[in-house]
Design a protein around this motif. Structure first.
Motif, PDB file in Angstrom:
ATOM      1  N   GLU A  14       0.825  -1.213   0.000  1.00 60.80           N
ATOM      2  CA  GLU A  14       0.000   0.000   0.000  1.00 60.80           C
ATOM      3  C   GLU A  14       0.858   1.262   0.000  1.00 60.80           C
ATOM      4  OE1 GLU A  14      -0.409  -2.544   2.148  1.00 60.80           O
ATOM      5  OE2 GLU A  14      -2.411  -3.315   1.691  1.00 60.80           O
ATOM      6  N   ALA A  24      -8.603   3.946  -5.569  1.00 59.71           N
ATOM      7  CA  ALA A  24      -8.791   2.771  -4.707  1.00 59.71           C
ATOM      8  C   ALA A  24      -9.046   1.505  -5.518  1.00 59.71           C
ATOM      9  CB  ALA A  24      -9.929   3.024  -3.731  1.00 59.71           C
ATOM     10  N   ASP A  25      -9.795   1.621  -6.619  1.00 60.34           N
ATOM     11  CA  ASP A  25     -10.063   0.452  -7.464  1.00 60.34           C
ATOM     12  C   ASP A  25      -8.788  -0.081  -8.107  1.00 60.34           C
ATOM     13  OD1 ASP A  25     -12.793   0.481  -6.905  1.00 60.34           O
ATOM     14  OD2 ASP A  25     -13.254   1.714  -8.664  1.00 60.34           O
ATOM     15  N   VAL A  27      -5.713   0.231  -6.972  1.00 58.86           N
ATOM     16  CA  VAL A  27      -4.914  -0.392  -5.915  1.00 58.86           C
ATOM     17  C   VAL A  27      -5.459  -1.778  -5.592  1.00 58.86           C
ATOM     18  CG1 VAL A  27      -4.218  -0.226  -3.483  1.00 58.86           C
ATOM     19  CG2 VAL A  27      -4.117   1.805  -4.961  1.00 58.86           C
ATOM     20  N   GLU A  28      -6.765  -1.898  -5.491  1.00 59.66           N
ATOM     21  CA  GLU A  28      -7.384  -3.190  -5.184  1.00 59.66           C
ATOM     22  C   GLU A  28      -7.080  -4.222  -6.280  1.00 59.66           C
ATOM     23  OE1 GLU A  28      -9.180  -6.338  -3.508  1.00 59.66           O
ATOM     24  OE2 GLU A  28      -8.634  -4.451  -2.551  1.00 59.66           O
ATOM     25  N   LEU A  31      -3.356  -5.225  -5.788  1.00 60.17           N
ATOM     26  CA  LEU A  31      -3.098  -5.999  -4.575  1.00 60.17           C
ATOM     27  C   LEU A  31      -3.763  -7.369  -4.587  1.00 60.17           C
ATOM     28  CD1 LEU A  31      -3.313  -3.245  -1.826  1.00 60.17           C
ATOM     29  CD2 LEU A  31      -1.283  -4.172  -2.962  1.00 60.17           C
ATOM     30  N   SER A  32      -4.882  -7.481  -5.285  1.00 59.52           N
ATOM     31  CA  SER A  32      -5.575  -8.769  -5.353  1.00 59.52           C
ATOM     32  C   SER A  32      -5.139  -9.591  -6.565  1.00 59.52           C
ATOM     33  CB  SER A  32      -7.089  -8.557  -5.375  1.00 59.52           C
ATOM     34  OG  SER A  32      -7.487  -7.914  -6.572  1.00 59.52           O
ATOM     35  N   ASP A  34      -5.718  -9.121  -9.636  1.00 58.40           N
ATOM     36  CA  ASP A  34      -6.859  -9.311 -10.528  1.00 58.40           C
ATOM     37  C   ASP A  34      -6.412  -9.018 -11.959  1.00 58.40           C
ATOM     38  OD1 ASP A  34      -9.271  -9.460 -11.870  1.00 58.40           O
ATOM     39  OD2 ASP A  34     -10.382  -8.457 -10.267  1.00 58.40           O
TER      40      ASP A  34
END
Length: 80
Positions: A14, A24-25, A27-28, A31-32, A34
């Motif tokens: 982070e 935020a999307d 980063v998600e 980190l995931s 995807d």
């Protein structure tokens, strides 16, 4: 990505990502891991594969393909 950057990302993803103009999307997705969504927004498939191989806790290409929605796996072996 150079070794220093990889280590900093692994230590605190982070904090590392906060240096970049990401929402935020974004980063998600990163980190995931995807990779499907990353490719859908225009990230190169070669870049997502390299990211997966270098940074994912599960470096399996079978898992990578499943994340993309593909159940097939690829092999470099010659079948005959």
């Amino acid at each position: 990505m150079d070794r220093f950057s990889k280590e900093k990302f692994k230590e605190n993803p982070e904090k590392y990502l906060s240096r970049f103009p990401l929402d935020a999307d974004d980063v998600e997705m990163i980190l995931s891991f995807d990779v499907k969504k990353l490719q859908q927004i225009g990230v190169s498939s070669l870049l997502t594969m390299g990211y997966w191989i270098e940074m994912s806790p599960d470096k399996s290409m079978v898992t990578y393909n499943k994340k993309l929605g593909s159940e097939s796996s690829y092999s470099a072996s010659i079948k005959g």
